[in-house]
Design an enzyme around this catalytic site. Structure first.
Site, short mmCIF file in Angstrom:
data_model
loop_
_atom_site.label_atom_id
_atom_site.label_comp_id
_atom_site.label_asym_id
_atom_site.label_seq_id
_atom_site.Cartn_x
_atom_site.Cartn_y
_atom_site.Cartn_z
N GLY A 273 4.98 -0.93 2.65
CA GLY A 273 4.15 0.24 2.51
C GLY A 273 4.91 1.56 2.54
O GLY A 273 5.93 1.69 3.20
N HIS B 107 0.81 -1.21 0.00
CA HIS B 107 0.00 0.00 0.00
C HIS B 107 0.85 1.27 0.00
O HIS B 107 1.90 1.34 0.63
CB HIS B 107 -0.93 0.01 1.22
CG HIS B 107 -0.22 -0.06 2.54
ND1 HIS B 107 0.23 1.05 3.20
CD2 HIS B 107 0.13 -1.12 3.31
CE1 HIS B 107 0.82 0.69 4.33
NE2 HIS B 107 0.77 -0.63 4.42
N ASP B 108 0.40 2.25 -0.77
CA ASP B 108 0.97 3.60 -0.79
C ASP B 108 2.37 3.67 -1.39
O ASP B 108 3.05 4.69 -1.25
CB ASP B 108 0.98 4.21 0.62
CG ASP B 108 -0.39 4.21 1.26
OD1 ASP B 108 -1.27 4.92 0.75
OD2 ASP B 108 -0.59 3.46 2.24
#
Length: 256
Positions: free
Chosen positions: A137, A119-120
Protein backbone atom coordinates in the site's frame (compact mmCIF):
# COMPACT_ATOMS: atom_id res chain seq x y z
CA UNK A 1 -18.46 -8.94 -28.02
CA UNK A 2 -19.83 -9.78 -24.54
CA UNK A 3 -20.21 -13.49 -23.94
CA UNK A 4 -23.75 -14.40 -22.78
CA UNK A 5 -22.26 -16.35 -19.89
CA UNK A 6 -20.67 -13.17 -18.46
CA UNK A 7 -22.50 -11.36 -15.63
CA UNK A 8 -22.68 -7.59 -16.22
CA UNK A 9 -24.35 -5.22 -13.78
CA UNK A 10 -26.86 -2.98 -15.61
CA UNK A 11 -25.23 0.16 -14.19
CA UNK A 12 -21.77 -0.68 -15.58
CA UNK A 13 -20.67 1.61 -18.41
CA UNK A 14 -19.22 -0.48 -21.24
CA UNK A 15 -17.83 1.36 -24.27
CA UNK A 16 -18.07 0.18 -27.86
CA UNK A 17 -15.67 -2.53 -28.90
CA UNK A 18 -15.18 -4.00 -25.41
CA UNK A 19 -14.85 -7.79 -25.25
CA UNK A 20 -15.81 -9.70 -22.11
CA UNK A 21 -15.27 -13.45 -21.91
CA UNK A 22 -17.40 -16.20 -20.38
CA UNK A 23 -17.89 -16.43 -16.62
CA UNK A 24 -16.45 -12.97 -16.02
CA UNK A 25 -18.27 -10.57 -13.72
CA UNK A 26 -18.47 -6.78 -14.02
CA UNK A 27 -20.07 -5.10 -11.02
CA UNK A 28 -21.75 -1.75 -10.39
CA UNK A 29 -19.69 1.41 -10.58
CA UNK A 30 -17.40 0.04 -13.29
CA UNK A 31 -16.47 1.94 -16.45
CA UNK A 32 -14.58 0.16 -19.24
CA UNK A 33 -13.07 2.06 -22.17
CA UNK A 34 -13.23 1.29 -25.86
CA UNK A 35 -11.24 -1.66 -27.16
CA UNK A 36 -10.50 -3.24 -23.79
CA UNK A 37 -10.53 -7.04 -23.75
CA UNK A 38 -11.48 -8.90 -20.57
CA UNK A 39 -10.85 -12.64 -20.68
CA UNK A 40 -12.83 -15.42 -19.00
CA UNK A 41 -13.13 -15.75 -15.23
CA UNK A 42 -12.20 -12.11 -14.50
CA UNK A 43 -13.82 -10.17 -11.64
CA UNK A 44 -14.10 -6.37 -11.97
CA UNK A 45 -15.66 -4.50 -9.05
CA UNK A 46 -16.27 -0.78 -8.66
CA UNK A 47 -15.84 2.02 -8.28
CA UNK A 48 -13.29 1.26 -11.03
CA UNK A 49 -12.43 3.06 -14.27
CA UNK A 50 -10.53 1.12 -16.92
CA UNK A 51 -9.28 3.02 -19.97
CA UNK A 52 -8.95 2.05 -23.62
CA UNK A 53 -7.31 -0.96 -25.24
CA UNK A 54 -6.34 -2.80 -22.09
CA UNK A 55 -6.10 -6.58 -22.10
CA UNK A 56 -6.94 -8.44 -18.88
CA UNK A 57 -6.34 -12.17 -18.74
CA UNK A 58 -8.19 -14.91 -16.90
CA UNK A 59 -8.54 -15.20 -13.12
CA UNK A 60 -7.58 -11.58 -12.44
CA UNK A 61 -9.38 -9.60 -9.73
CA UNK A 62 -9.65 -5.90 -10.51
CA UNK A 63 -11.08 -3.27 -8.15
CA UNK A 64 -11.67 -5.43 -5.10
CA UNK A 65 -11.73 -3.79 -1.66
CA UNK A 66 -8.31 -3.55 -0.06
CA UNK A 67 -6.64 -5.71 2.57
CA UNK A 68 -6.35 -2.86 5.09
CA UNK A 69 -8.10 -3.53 8.41
CA UNK A 70 -8.95 0.16 8.68
CA UNK A 71 -11.02 -0.04 5.52
CA UNK A 72 -14.72 0.37 6.37
CA UNK A 73 -16.44 -0.04 3.01
CA UNK A 74 -15.84 3.55 1.92
CA UNK A 75 -16.45 4.27 -1.80
CA UNK A 76 -12.80 4.40 -2.83
CA UNK A 77 -11.63 3.99 -6.41
CA UNK A 78 -9.29 2.24 -8.83
CA UNK A 79 -8.27 4.04 -12.03
CA UNK A 80 -6.40 2.24 -14.81
CA UNK A 81 -5.09 4.01 -17.91
CA UNK A 82 -4.79 2.77 -21.50
CA UNK A 83 -2.95 -0.04 -23.30
CA UNK A 84 -2.03 -2.06 -20.22
CA UNK A 85 -1.52 -5.82 -20.34
CA UNK A 86 -2.65 -7.55 -17.15
CA UNK A 87 -1.80 -11.23 -17.24
CA UNK A 88 -3.29 -14.18 -15.39
CA UNK A 89 -4.21 -13.99 -11.68
CA UNK A 90 -3.28 -10.36 -11.08
CA UNK A 91 -4.95 -8.44 -8.23
CA UNK A 92 -5.52 -4.66 -8.17
CA UNK A 93 -7.20 -3.15 -5.08
CA UNK A 94 -9.00 0.14 -4.59
CA UNK A 95 -7.64 2.92 -2.37
CA UNK A 96 -8.36 3.97 1.22
CA UNK A 97 -9.59 7.15 2.83
CA UNK A 98 -6.37 7.25 4.88
CA UNK A 99 -4.70 8.32 1.62
CA UNK A 100 -6.38 9.99 -1.38
CA UNK A 101 -8.88 7.19 -1.80
CA UNK A 102 -7.54 6.20 -5.22
CA UNK A 103 -5.28 3.48 -6.54
CA UNK A 104 -3.98 4.74 -9.86
CA UNK A 105 -2.20 2.87 -12.66
CA UNK A 106 -0.94 4.67 -15.76
CA UNK A 107 -0.70 3.45 -19.34
CA UNK A 108 1.37 1.03 -21.43
CA UNK A 109 2.35 -1.13 -18.46
CA UNK A 110 2.90 -4.89 -18.42
CA UNK A 111 1.84 -6.86 -15.36
CA UNK A 112 2.99 -10.46 -15.60
CA UNK A 113 1.33 -13.44 -13.92
CA UNK A 114 0.26 -13.16 -10.26
CA UNK A 115 1.34 -9.58 -9.61
CA UNK A 116 -0.36 -7.48 -6.93
CA UNK A 117 -1.11 -3.75 -6.78
CA UNK A 118 -2.25 -2.84 -3.28
CA UNK A 119 -4.39 0.06 -2.08
CA UNK A 120 -3.33 3.65 -2.80
CA UNK A 121 -0.50 2.68 -5.13
CA UNK A 122 0.32 5.32 -7.75
CA UNK A 123 2.12 3.96 -10.82
CA UNK A 124 3.31 5.78 -13.92
CA UNK A 125 3.61 4.63 -17.52
CA UNK A 126 5.65 2.03 -19.43
CA UNK A 127 6.51 -0.09 -16.39
CA UNK A 128 7.04 -3.85 -16.23
CA UNK A 129 6.24 -5.98 -13.20
CA UNK A 130 7.48 -9.55 -13.61
CA UNK A 131 5.76 -12.67 -12.21
CA UNK A 132 4.87 -12.81 -8.50
CA UNK A 133 5.83 -9.21 -7.76
CA UNK A 134 3.91 -7.60 -4.90
CA UNK A 135 3.59 -3.86 -4.36
CA UNK A 136 2.25 -2.90 -0.92
CA UNK A 137 0.00 0.00 0.00
CA UNK A 138 0.81 3.68 -0.65
CA UNK A 139 3.81 2.88 -2.88
CA UNK A 140 4.62 5.39 -5.63
CA UNK A 141 6.28 4.13 -8.82
CA UNK A 142 7.61 6.35 -11.60
CA UNK A 143 7.79 5.74 -15.35
CA UNK A 144 9.76 2.99 -17.14
CA UNK A 145 10.35 1.05 -13.91
CA UNK A 146 11.13 -2.67 -14.16
CA UNK A 147 10.57 -4.87 -11.12
CA UNK A 148 12.11 -8.34 -11.52
CA UNK A 149 10.24 -11.51 -10.70
CA UNK A 150 9.07 -11.90 -7.09
CA UNK A 151 10.18 -8.39 -6.09
CA UNK A 152 8.51 -7.39 -2.81
CA UNK A 153 7.98 -3.67 -2.17
CA UNK A 154 7.28 -2.42 1.38
CA UNK A 155 4.45 0.05 1.96
CA UNK A 156 5.11 3.79 1.47
CA UNK A 157 8.25 3.22 -0.61
CA UNK A 158 8.97 5.40 -3.64
CA UNK A 159 10.55 3.90 -6.75
CA UNK A 160 12.09 6.43 -9.12
CA UNK A 161 11.66 6.45 -12.90
CA UNK A 162 13.90 4.24 -15.07
CA UNK A 163 15.03 2.16 -12.09
CA UNK A 164 15.22 -1.63 -12.10
CA UNK A 165 15.22 -4.38 -9.48
CA UNK A 166 16.57 -7.89 -9.88
CA UNK A 167 14.54 -11.03 -9.30
CA UNK A 168 13.70 -11.77 -5.68
CA UNK A 169 14.52 -8.26 -4.46
CA UNK A 170 13.04 -6.96 -1.21
CA UNK A 171 12.56 -3.18 -1.26
CA UNK A 172 12.41 -1.59 2.20
CA UNK A 173 13.56 1.93 1.33
CA UNK A 174 13.16 4.32 -1.58
CA UNK A 175 14.93 3.57 -4.87
CA UNK A 176 16.25 6.70 -6.59
CA UNK A 177 15.59 7.24 -10.28
CA UNK A 178 17.82 5.39 -12.80
CA UNK A 179 19.25 2.94 -10.23
CA UNK A 180 19.71 -0.80 -10.74
CA UNK A 181 19.37 -2.74 -7.50
CA UNK A 182 19.14 -6.28 -6.20
CA UNK A 183 19.11 -8.28 -2.96
CA UNK A 184 17.40 -8.67 0.39
CA UNK A 185 17.27 -5.86 1.26
CA UNK A 186 18.12 -4.31 -2.09
CA UNK A 187 21.49 -2.68 -2.65
CA UNK A 188 22.42 -0.34 -5.53
CA UNK A 189 24.47 -1.73 -8.41
CA UNK A 190 24.87 1.21 -10.75
CA UNK A 191 22.93 3.27 -13.28
CA UNK A 192 20.46 1.57 -15.64
CA UNK A 193 22.65 2.50 -18.59
CA UNK A 194 21.41 -0.07 -21.11
CA UNK A 195 17.81 0.87 -20.43
CA UNK A 196 18.59 4.56 -20.89
CA UNK A 197 20.41 3.89 -24.16
CA UNK A 198 17.44 1.94 -25.50
CA UNK A 199 15.20 4.89 -24.63
CA UNK A 200 17.40 7.35 -26.50
CA UNK A 201 19.10 9.18 -23.65
CA UNK A 202 22.04 11.33 -24.77
CA UNK A 203 25.56 10.15 -23.94
CA UNK A 204 26.27 13.44 -22.15
CA UNK A 205 23.27 12.93 -19.86
CA UNK A 206 24.37 9.40 -19.01
CA UNK A 207 27.86 10.65 -18.18
CA UNK A 208 26.42 13.21 -15.77
CA UNK A 209 24.32 10.48 -14.17
CA UNK A 210 27.50 8.45 -13.68
CA UNK A 211 29.03 11.39 -11.83
CA UNK A 212 25.92 11.76 -9.71
CA UNK A 213 25.97 8.05 -8.87
CA UNK A 214 29.62 8.30 -7.88
CA UNK A 215 28.82 11.17 -5.52
CA UNK A 216 25.89 9.28 -4.05
CA UNK A 217 27.47 5.85 -3.62
CA UNK A 218 31.21 5.83 -4.27
CA UNK A 219 32.71 8.74 -2.39
CA UNK A 220 31.67 7.88 1.18
CA UNK A 221 29.73 11.14 1.36
CA UNK A 222 26.71 11.67 3.56
CA UNK A 223 23.46 12.05 1.65
CA UNK A 224 23.47 15.78 2.39
CA UNK A 225 27.00 16.13 1.04
CA UNK A 226 26.14 14.11 -2.07
CA UNK A 227 23.08 16.27 -2.71
CA UNK A 228 25.29 19.36 -2.87
CA UNK A 229 27.27 17.83 -5.75
CA UNK A 230 24.18 16.44 -7.49
CA UNK A 231 22.45 19.84 -7.41
CA UNK A 232 25.38 21.30 -9.34
CA UNK A 233 25.07 18.52 -11.95
CA UNK A 234 21.30 19.01 -12.13
CA UNK A 235 21.84 22.61 -13.21
CA UNK A 236 23.52 21.24 -16.34
CA UNK A 237 20.92 18.66 -17.40
CA UNK A 238 17.21 18.04 -16.74
CA UNK A 239 17.89 14.27 -16.71
CA UNK A 240 19.88 14.69 -13.50
CA UNK A 241 17.04 16.82 -12.10
CA UNK A 242 14.83 13.71 -12.15
CA UNK A 243 17.38 11.92 -9.97
CA UNK A 244 17.65 14.92 -7.67
CA UNK A 245 13.89 15.16 -7.26
CA UNK A 246 13.63 11.47 -6.38
CA UNK A 247 16.25 11.98 -3.68
CA UNK A 248 14.68 15.12 -2.26
CA UNK A 249 11.20 13.57 -2.20
CA UNK A 250 12.28 10.46 -0.32
CA UNK A 251 10.42 9.87 2.94
CA UNK A 252 11.71 6.44 4.00
CA UNK A 253 15.35 7.09 3.17
CA UNK A 254 17.08 5.76 0.06
CA UNK A 255 18.79 2.41 -0.51
CA UNK A 256 22.53 2.78 0.15
Amino acid sequence: MIDPRAVIDPSAIIADGVEIGPWSMVGPGVEIGEGTVIGPHVIVKGPTKIGKNNKIFQFSSIGEECQDKKYADEPTELIIGDNNIIREACTFHRGTTQDKGITQVGSNNLFMINTHIAHDVVMGDNCIMANDTNVAGHVHIGDYVILGGATQVHQFCKIGSHSMSGAGSVVLKDIPAYIICNGYPVEPHGINIEGLKRRGFEKASIQLLRKAYKALYRQTLTLEEALVEIRVLAEQDDVVKVLLESLEQSTRGIIR
